[in-house]
Design a protein around this motif. Structure first.
Motif, PDB file in Angstrom:
ATOM      1  N   ILE A 100      31.059  25.917   0.120  1.00  0.00           N
ATOM      2  CA  ILE A 100      30.035  27.060  -0.069  1.00  0.00           C
ATOM      3  C   ILE A 100      28.877  27.005   0.847  1.00  0.00           C
ATOM      4  CG2 ILE A 100      28.111  27.172  -1.930  1.00  0.00           C
ATOM      5  CD1 ILE A 100      30.101  25.835  -3.913  1.00  0.00           C
ATOM      6  N   VAL A 101      28.671  25.790   1.597  1.00  0.00           N
ATOM      7  CA  VAL A 101      27.467  25.918   2.507  1.00  0.00           C
ATOM      8  C   VAL A 101      28.078  26.572   3.818  1.00  0.00           C
ATOM      9  CG1 VAL A 101      26.526  24.356   4.159  1.00  0.00           C
ATOM     10  CG2 VAL A 101      26.420  23.784   1.803  1.00  0.00           C
ATOM     11  N   ASN A 102      29.192  26.503   4.032  1.00  0.00           N
ATOM     12  CA  ASN A 102      29.713  27.231   5.191  1.00  0.00           C
ATOM     13  C   ASN A 102      29.977  28.599   4.992  1.00  0.00           C
ATOM     14  OD1 ASN A 102      30.339  25.032   7.139  1.00  0.00           O
ATOM     15  ND2 ASN A 102      32.445  24.763   6.074  1.00  0.00           N
ATOM     16  N   GLU A 103      30.267  29.195   3.892  1.00  0.00           N
ATOM     17  CA  GLU A 103      30.000  30.338   3.640  1.00  0.00           C
ATOM     18  C   GLU A 103      28.831  31.235   3.786  1.00  0.00           C
ATOM     19  OE1 GLU A 103      32.311  31.902   0.064  1.00  0.00           O
ATOM     20  OE2 GLU A 103      33.687  30.425   0.268  1.00  0.00           O
ATOM     21  N   LYS A 104      27.831  30.530   3.194  1.00  0.00           N
ATOM     22  CA  LYS A 104      26.445  30.786   3.033  1.00  0.00           C
ATOM     23  C   LYS A 104      25.955  31.009   4.789  1.00  0.00           C
ATOM     24  CE  LYS A 104      22.165  31.802   2.130  1.00  0.00           C
ATOM     25  NZ  LYS A 104      21.866  33.303   2.159  1.00  0.00           N
ATOM     26  N   ILE A 105      26.112  29.684   5.414  1.00  0.00           N
ATOM     27  CA  ILE A 105      25.806  29.726   6.836  1.00  0.00           C
ATOM     28  C   ILE A 105      26.376  30.779   7.806  1.00  0.00           C
ATOM     29  CG2 ILE A 105      25.394  28.114   8.777  1.00  0.00           C
ATOM     30  CD1 ILE A 105      24.542  26.074   6.842  1.00  0.00           C
ATOM     31  N   ASN A 106      27.724  30.365   7.954  1.00  0.00           N
ATOM     32  CA  ASN A 106      28.479  31.118   8.810  1.00  0.00           C
ATOM     33  C   ASN A 106      28.806  32.727   8.291  1.00  0.00           C
ATOM     34  OD1 ASN A 106      28.596  28.995  10.407  1.00  0.00           O
ATOM     35  ND2 ASN A 106      30.591  28.190   9.293  1.00  0.00           N
ATOM     36  N   GLU A 107      29.050  32.952   7.181  1.00  0.00           N
ATOM     37  CA  GLU A 107      29.373  34.160   6.573  1.00  0.00           C
ATOM     38  C   GLU A 107      28.375  34.998   6.188  1.00  0.00           C
ATOM     39  OE1 GLU A 107      32.774  34.193   4.079  1.00  0.00           O
ATOM     40  OE2 GLU A 107      33.774  32.616   5.513  1.00  0.00           O
ATOM     41  N   GLY A 108      27.042  34.481   5.979  1.00  0.00           N
ATOM     42  CA  GLY A 108      25.774  35.138   5.594  1.00  0.00           C
ATOM     43  C   GLY A 108      25.769  35.530   4.121  1.00  0.00           C
ATOM     44  N   LYS A 109      26.844  35.180   3.211  1.00  0.00           N
ATOM     45  CA  LYS A 109      26.762  35.440   1.729  1.00  0.00           C
ATOM     46  C   LYS A 109      25.583  35.052   1.077  1.00  0.00           C
ATOM     47  CE  LYS A 109      31.805  35.346   1.583  1.00  0.00           C
ATOM     48  NZ  LYS A 109      33.145  34.888   0.928  1.00  0.00           N
ATOM     49  N   SER A 110      25.259  35.841  -0.077  1.00  0.00           N
ATOM     50  CA  SER A 110      23.913  35.691  -0.752  1.00  0.00           C
ATOM     51  C   SER A 110      24.098  34.665  -1.697  1.00  0.00           C
ATOM     52  CB  SER A 110      23.518  36.802  -1.352  1.00  0.00           C
ATOM     53  OG  SER A 110      24.391  37.374  -2.341  1.00  0.00           O
ATOM     54  N   TYR A 111      22.984  33.850  -1.970  1.00  0.00           N
ATOM     55  CA  TYR A 111      23.043  32.780  -3.079  1.00  0.00           C
ATOM     56  C   TYR A 111      23.352  33.296  -4.428  1.00  0.00           C
ATOM     57  CZ  TYR A 111      20.420  29.802   0.123  1.00  0.00           C
ATOM     58  OH  TYR A 111      19.819  29.142   1.393  1.00  0.00           O
ATOM     59  N   ALA A 112      23.192  34.760  -4.603  1.00  0.00           N
ATOM     60  CA  ALA A 112      23.669  35.328  -5.829  1.00  0.00           C
ATOM     61  C   ALA A 112      24.938  35.468  -5.871  1.00  0.00           C
ATOM     62  CB  ALA A 112      22.982  36.518  -6.213  1.00  0.00           C
ATOM     63  N   ARG A 160      19.879  23.175   2.756  1.00  0.00           N
ATOM     64  CA  ARG A 160      18.809  22.559   3.427  1.00  0.00           C
ATOM     65  C   ARG A 160      19.081  21.255   4.025  1.00  0.00           C
ATOM     66  NH1 ARG A 160      15.735  19.355   0.629  1.00  0.00           N
ATOM     67  NH2 ARG A 160      15.687  20.745  -1.255  1.00  0.00           N
ATOM     68  N   ILE A 161      19.898  20.466   3.198  1.00  0.00           N
ATOM     69  CA  ILE A 161      20.221  19.171   3.523  1.00  0.00           C
ATOM     70  C   ILE A 161      21.249  19.204   4.712  1.00  0.00           C
ATOM     71  CG2 ILE A 161      21.643  17.119   2.826  1.00  0.00           C
ATOM     72  CD1 ILE A 161      20.459  17.507  -0.041  1.00  0.00           C
ATOM     73  N   PHE A 162      22.121  20.281   4.669  1.00  0.00           N
ATOM     74  CA  PHE A 162      23.179  20.298   5.728  1.00  0.00           C
ATOM     75  C   PHE A 162      22.257  20.614   6.970  1.00  0.00           C
ATOM     76  CE2 PHE A 162      26.339  22.584   8.116  1.00  0.00           C
ATOM     77  CZ  PHE A 162      27.549  21.653   8.223  1.00  0.00           C
ATOM     78  N   LYS A 163      21.620  21.529   7.264  1.00  0.00           N
ATOM     79  CA  LYS A 163      20.682  21.899   8.329  1.00  0.00           C
ATOM     80  C   LYS A 163      20.026  20.651   8.574  1.00  0.00           C
ATOM     81  CE  LYS A 163      20.418  27.022   7.679  1.00  0.00           C
ATOM     82  NZ  LYS A 163      19.540  28.076   7.285  1.00  0.00           N
ATOM     83  N   ARG A 164      19.329  19.683   8.004  1.00  0.00           N
ATOM     84  CA  ARG A 164      18.685  18.722   8.266  1.00  0.00           C
ATOM     85  C   ARG A 164      19.347  17.547   8.831  1.00  0.00           C
ATOM     86  NH1 ARG A 164      16.063  16.016   3.599  1.00  0.00           N
ATOM     87  NH2 ARG A 164      18.089  15.151   3.400  1.00  0.00           N
ATOM     88  N   ASP A 165      20.420  17.290   8.092  1.00  0.00           N
ATOM     89  CA  ASP A 165      21.367  15.889   8.406  1.00  0.00           C
ATOM     90  C   ASP A 165      22.623  16.529   9.257  1.00  0.00           C
ATOM     91  OD1 ASP A 165      19.315  14.724   7.342  1.00  0.00           O
ATOM     92  OD2 ASP A 165      20.326  14.586   5.302  1.00  0.00           O
ATOM     93  N   GLY A 166      23.122  17.778   9.174  1.00  0.00           N
ATOM     94  CA  GLY A 166      24.309  18.024   9.766  1.00  0.00           C
ATOM     95  C   GLY A 166      25.733  17.558   8.987  1.00  0.00           C
ATOM     96  N   SER A 167      25.285  17.114   7.613  1.00  0.00           N
ATOM     97  CA  SER A 167      26.419  16.760   6.773  1.00  0.00           C
ATOM     98  C   SER A 167      26.029  16.809   5.346  1.00  0.00           C
ATOM     99  CB  SER A 167      27.034  15.447   7.219  1.00  0.00           C
ATOM    100  OG  SER A 167      26.192  14.454   6.852  1.00  0.00           O
ATOM    101  N   LEU A 168      26.689  16.672   4.370  1.00  0.00           N
ATOM    102  CA  LEU A 168      26.378  16.630   2.872  1.00  0.00           C
ATOM    103  C   LEU A 168      26.725  15.030   2.369  1.00  0.00           C
ATOM    104  CD1 LEU A 168      27.289  19.936   1.720  1.00  0.00           C
ATOM    105  CD2 LEU A 168      25.357  19.360   2.155  1.00  0.00           C
TER     106      LEU A 168
END
Length: 95
Positions: A19-31, A49-57
């Motif tokens: 889900i995070v990769n789809e949001k960040i890489n593909e730019g899909k909306s939260y909705a 937010r956690i992924f961007k801060r720490d680099g992992s989940l």
């Protein structure tokens, strides 16, 4: 805010990363992601937010780290015993 006795859903790390990769890489909306996976958009935003801060989940443990050193109870007992004797001696001197 969490309520007393509330049960939280647990999501597999693979699903969260997807889900995070789809949001960040593909730019899909939260909705869109909320409808597709059935996960609240605020939860997805937190993961991003956690992924961007720490680099992992990866889940990190909270609280004080466990100490690995051995406790020498005999030594602590002797110190407390001497301290107690000292306090008794001070108390006798006051009288």
């Amino acid at each position: 805010m969490a309520k007393k006795g509330q049960k939280f859903k647990k999501y597999d790390i693979k699903l969260r990363l997807q889900i995070v990769n789809e949001k960040i890489n593909e730019g899909k909306s939260y909705a869109f992601l909320e409808k597709q996976y059935g996960v609240k958009w605020r939860t997805i935003a937190t993961w991003v937010r956690i992924f961007k801060r720490d680099g992992s989940l990866d889940v990190q443990k909270k609280g004080r780290p466990v100490q690995d050193e051995e406790v020498n109870y005999k030594e602590k007992y002797e110190i407390l015993k001497k301290f107690q004797e000292f306090l008794e001696e001070v108390d006798r001197e006051k009288k």
